[in-house]
Design an enzyme around this catalytic site. Structure first.
Site, short mmCIF file in Angstrom:
data_model
loop_
_atom_site.label_atom_id
_atom_site.label_comp_id
_atom_site.label_asym_id
_atom_site.label_seq_id
_atom_site.Cartn_x
_atom_site.Cartn_y
_atom_site.Cartn_z
N SER A 12 -8.63 8.27 12.48
CA SER A 12 -8.13 7.05 11.73
C SER A 12 -9.25 6.37 11.51
N CYS A 26 0.78 -4.17 -0.59
CA CYS A 26 0.82 -5.22 0.17
C CYS A 26 2.01 -6.07 0.18
N LYS A 52 -5.24 2.92 -8.41
CA LYS A 52 -5.22 2.61 -6.79
C LYS A 52 -5.07 0.90 -6.63
N ASN A 93 -11.31 3.08 -4.91
CA ASN A 93 -10.61 1.88 -4.93
C ASN A 93 -10.23 1.18 -6.47
N GLN A 123 -7.70 10.07 -4.68
CA GLN A 123 -8.61 10.60 -3.72
C GLN A 123 -8.86 12.16 -4.03
N HIS A 167 -9.49 -5.71 5.49
CA HIS A 167 -9.84 -4.25 6.27
C HIS A 167 -10.44 -4.38 7.45
N SER A 182 -3.89 1.85 13.57
CA SER A 182 -3.16 2.25 12.52
C SER A 182 -2.61 3.61 12.48
N HIS A 230 1.73 1.00 3.68
CA HIS A 230 2.38 0.98 2.14
C HIS A 230 3.47 2.13 2.22
N HIS A 273 -6.69 5.96 7.87
CA HIS A 273 -5.45 5.57 8.71
C HIS A 273 -4.68 6.94 8.74
N ASP A 327 -1.80 -0.01 -4.91
CA ASP A 327 -1.94 0.13 -3.66
C ASP A 327 -2.14 -1.27 -3.00
N ASN A 328 -3.01 -1.94 -3.56
CA ASN A 328 -3.66 -3.32 -3.05
C ASN A 328 -2.58 -4.35 -3.30
N GLU A 341 -12.11 4.73 -0.18
CA GLU A 341 -10.61 4.15 -0.58
C GLU A 341 -10.59 2.82 -0.79
N SER A 399 -2.81 6.32 -5.00
CA SER A 399 -4.03 6.34 -4.38
C SER A 399 -4.59 7.65 -3.92
N ASP A 425 -12.54 5.47 4.53
CA ASP A 425 -11.79 4.19 4.20
C ASP A 425 -12.15 3.00 4.93
P1 NAD Z 1 -10.75 -8.56 -4.06
O1 NAD Z 1 -11.89 -8.55 -4.00
O2 NAD Z 1 -9.80 -8.29 -5.13
O3 NAD Z 1 -9.88 -9.98 -3.23
C1 NAD Z 1 -10.70 -10.74 -2.45
C2 NAD Z 1 -10.61 -12.26 -2.81
O4 NAD Z 1 -10.91 -12.99 -1.60
C3 NAD Z 1 -11.42 -12.61 -4.05
O5 NAD Z 1 -10.66 -13.09 -5.01
C4 NAD Z 1 -12.57 -13.37 -3.40
O6 NAD Z 1 -12.93 -14.25 -4.22
C5 NAD Z 1 -11.77 -14.26 -2.20
N1 NAD Z 1 -12.50 -14.56 -1.19
C6 NAD Z 1 -13.73 -14.20 -0.82
N2 NAD Z 1 -14.24 -14.95 0.21
C7 NAD Z 1 -13.43 -16.02 0.42
C8 NAD Z 1 -13.22 -17.09 1.05
N3 NAD Z 1 -14.28 -17.42 2.19
N4 NAD Z 1 -12.08 -17.88 0.91
C9 NAD Z 1 -11.25 -17.77 0.29
N5 NAD Z 1 -11.20 -16.63 -0.67
C10 NAD Z 1 -12.38 -15.77 -0.50
O7 NAD Z 1 -10.45 -7.68 -2.73
P2 NAD Z 1 -8.92 -6.73 -2.25
O8 NAD Z 1 -8.92 -5.71 -3.08
O9 NAD Z 1 -7.75 -7.95 -2.49
O10 NAD Z 1 -9.29 -6.37 -0.81
C11 NAD Z 1 -9.31 -7.65 0.18
C12 NAD Z 1 -9.45 -6.75 1.71
O11 NAD Z 1 -8.14 -6.05 1.77
C13 NAD Z 1 -10.54 -5.90 1.56
O12 NAD Z 1 -11.18 -5.78 2.84
C14 NAD Z 1 -9.99 -4.56 1.11
O13 NAD Z 1 -10.62 -3.43 1.83
C15 NAD Z 1 -8.65 -4.67 1.97
N6 NAD Z 1 -7.48 -4.00 1.75
C16 NAD Z 1 -6.23 -3.85 2.59
C17 NAD Z 1 -5.32 -3.01 2.43
C18 NAD Z 1 -4.12 -2.92 3.37
O14 NAD Z 1 -3.26 -2.14 3.13
N7 NAD Z 1 -4.20 -3.72 4.60
C19 NAD Z 1 -5.26 -2.47 1.18
C20 NAD Z 1 -6.14 -2.45 0.17
C21 NAD Z 1 -7.25 -3.47 0.73
N1 3DD Z 2 -2.92 1.81 3.78
C1 3DD Z 2 -1.91 0.95 3.69
N2 3DD Z 2 -0.93 1.74 3.80
C2 3DD Z 2 -1.29 2.88 4.25
C3 3DD Z 2 -0.44 4.15 4.32
N3 3DD Z 2 0.75 4.16 4.60
N4 3DD Z 2 -1.19 5.24 4.69
C4 3DD Z 2 -2.78 5.21 4.46
C5 3DD Z 2 -3.29 4.06 4.36
C6 3DD Z 2 -2.86 2.91 3.98
C7 3DD Z 2 -4.29 1.27 3.47
C8 3DD Z 2 -4.74 1.75 1.96
O1 3DD Z 2 -4.11 0.51 1.23
C9 3DD Z 2 -6.19 1.80 1.66
O2 3DD Z 2 -6.19 2.48 0.38
C10 3DD Z 2 -6.80 0.50 1.51
O3 3DD Z 2 -7.07 -0.03 2.77
O4 3DD Z 2 -7.41 0.09 0.59
#
Ligand code: NAD
Ligand code: 3DD
Length: 509
Positions: free
Chosen positions: A97, A260, A251, A246, A442, A366, A102, A430, A74, A255-256, A221, A438, A158
């Site tokens: 990206s 969030c 991380k 990750n 990296q 993601h 994003s 974030h 991103h 981050d996660n 990532e 994070s 990522d």
């Molecule tokens: P995780 O594996 O820790 O958590 C996912 C959870 O979803 C698990 O507990 C799993 O049991 C549950 N799950 C799976 N299938 C399911 C279903 N059908 N119904 C209900 N629950 C279900 O993963 P995470 O680290 O929490 O990441 C989740 C997603 O978010 C990933 O795609 C990751 O890449 C993404 N992510 C996004 C950001 C962001 O900034 N938007 C940041 C970090 C990670």
């Molecule tokens: N992600 C969330 N916020 C972000 C930011 N401000 N810059 C870059 C990436 C950013 C996504 C991350 O959480 C990435 O580590 C992921 O998706 O796990």
């Protein structure tokens, strides 16, 4: 008579040449946009002590000299600070990206200009990214960043899209055929296949194998990208070593979760201005991102529930007084839906048809396959649902054949970022401090790969715990945190080295 000069091939429906000679492509390289971006990069660095510390530690040493890093992550202000840290450590960079919504355009502009350049005389790095790319443009950007004299020798990924394109390209060159786009299982898959066909037409059938052979490793990532890497290890198709960033504790447990916690409600509020307090919110998935998302909504006094498949995560929710429900049975009860599973087909059309009028639906996972966007878009194409753009990345889907909307007519739902990760599509993701942890991981991962990639074979590894603890240490001063010193006697009593690591590999933080 002059033979008509063959028009250079254009890439899919973009009207861009398959391979550009443009040194970068961003939305807006005006002086004001560069100024704004440079100022925010300056402010962000102060909030990114881990990266600032690595710049200091490696000043004048250039540990990444000779590294040619293709980044697919991103293109935000925080990523700009990461990029300029990698450059200060000696790396050459080309960047895109990893999501069509994003990019922060001022971050892209400032990164192209660089610390020494200007809008008119950019001296930064090649960035091919802008907010609101089409899917064709997204894959065109990825191709440009990979297309490098002599090729990249490292990838910073990522979600795994860059890693995927290189692997598929090399695989199909080895097999001698690229599947027809007609065999695609989704729009995006079709575009990827068309990309590979376009490259073969333009460069022949030995473009990807030399590139793959030159790539020494990738640092990944995010959870979903790591899942794709382990799938390749299982299938014995991984072409180069990978570091799973990750699963560094500093991380995913920061981050996660806390990232969030900060950015989910930021996105929902910017997108809808809706009051969250008192509303019934359902988070699908109670992993790290789900836990952060729940905390985010609870911070606004929403009434929260979760869905889960995993009894341990479900029990954790129960211990926190959070209801664990089944979506099919309870879909009509909720005002806000957030998917965070990293899985697919979580919220399907049959759920949307039963949702309350104007329920808010978003994803923070993601990829955009957690919510059945293809299904609802299909209904729009059939004229059974109207898609109304309220503003960029905020759409009302107005169903025509339901009867629980206003005056007994069709109800609507409000979908954010078209089902793509909402915190980066409808907000700025974030905050810098969280991303500092994070991105310190990296940077360490890129240094490790640059120095020792061949030691890892075609495997996926996690950084050692002493580096994880180093990342944590680098971020404590900002809070005025004072660590307690472990005495030698205490260290031997609990069986850990006095200087750490303080936990075994099986420890769950
Ligand atoms: P995780 O594996 O820790 O958590 C996912 C959870 O979803 C698990 O507990 C799993 O049991 C549950 N799950 C799976 N299938 C399911 C279903 N059908 N119904 C209900 N629950 C279900 O993963 P995470 O680290 O929490 O990441 C989740 C997603 O978010 C990933 O795609 C990751 O890449 C993404 N992510 C996004 C950001 C962001 O900034 N938007 C940041 C970090 C990670
Ligand atoms: N992600 C969330 N916020 C972000 C930011 N401000 N810059 C870059 C990436 C950013 C996504 C991350 O959480 C990435 O580590 C992921 O998706 O796990």
């Amino acid at each position: 008579m002059n033979a008509t000069k063959a028009k250079p091939a254009t890439f899919l429906d973009t009207n861009f040449p398959v391979f550009t000679t443009e040194p970068h492509k961003v939305a807006d390289l005006s002086a004001e946009t560069v100024r704004f971006g440079r100022k925010e990069l300056e402010l962000a660095l102060i909030e990114m002590p881990g990266l600032a510390s690595l710049r200091e530690e490696y000043k004048g040493k250039f540990p990444l000299k000779g590294a040619k890093i293709m980044g697919s992550l991103h293109m935000t202000i925080q990523t700009g600070v990461l990029i300029e840290t990698l450059v200060e450590l000696g790396a050459e960079i080309r960047w895109v990206s990893c999501n069509i919504f994003s990019t922060q355009d001022h971050a892209a502009a400032a990164t192209v200009a660089g610390p020494e350049g200007t809008a008119d005389d950019p001296k930064g790095v090649p960035v091919y990214a802008w907010k609101g790319e089409t899917l064709s443009e997204y894959w065109w950007c990825t191709l440009q960043a990979l297309n490098w004299e002599g090729g990249p020798n490292l990838i910073l990924d990522d979600g795994g899209d860059a890693t995927l394109l290189v692997h598929l390209g090399a695989e199909y060159e080895n097999s001698g055929t690229i599947p027809s786009p007609d065999t695609a299982t989704s729009d995006e898959h079709r575009i990827i296949l068309k990309t590979l066909h376009a490259v073969r037409e333009d460069k022949g059938d030995n473009f990807w194998r030399p590139m793959a052979a030159n790539i020494r490793g990738v640092s990944e990532e995010t959870t979903t990208g790591v899942m794709r890497l382990y799938e390749r290890v299982e299938a014995e198709t991984l072409l180069f070593p990978a570091i799973n960033v990750n699963d560094s504790v500093t991380k995913s447990k920061f981050d996660n979760i806390y990232g969030c916690r900060h950015s989910l409600v930021d996105a929902i509020m910017r997108a809808t201005d809706v009051l969250i307090a008192g509303k019934k919110a359902l988070v699908c998935g109670f992993g790290d991102v789900g836990k952060g998302s729940i905390q985010s909504l609870q911070g606004q006094s929403a009434r929260v529930s979760i869905t889960e498949i995993d009894p341990i995560c479900a029990l954790q929710a129960c211990m926190l007084g959070i209801d664990v429900v089944e979506l099919d049975e309870s879909v009509a009860d909720f005002d806000i839906f957030v998917t965070s599973t990293g899985n697919k087909d979580i919220i399907r059309l049959e759920h949307m048809l039963k949702m309350k009028h104007n329920a808010i639906v978003c994803n923070i996972g993601h990829f955009d396959n957690e919510i059945d966007m293809a299904g609802v878009e299909d209904l729009v194409a059939k004229g059974e649902c109207e898609k109304i753009e309220i503003k960029a990345q905020v759409h009302e889907f107005k169903f025509k054949n339901t009867t629980h909307g206003p005056n007994g007519k069709g109800h609507s739902i409000i979908v954010l970022a078209e089902g793509r990760l909402v915190n980066l599509g409808c907000a700025t993701g974030h905050p810098s401090f969280v991303m500092s942890a994070s991105f310190t991981n990296q940077t360490m991962a890129q240094i490790e790969l640059h120095q020792n990639a061949e030691a890892y074979g075609k495997s996926v590894v996690v950084l050692p715990k002493h580096l994880d603890e180093k990342v944590a240490r680098l971020h404590l001063d900002k809070f005025g945190a004072k660590l307690t010193t472990l005495s030698e006697d205490q260290a031997s009593y609990i069986g850990v080295p006095q200087a750490g690591p303080y936990k075994g590999d099986a420890y769950r933080y």
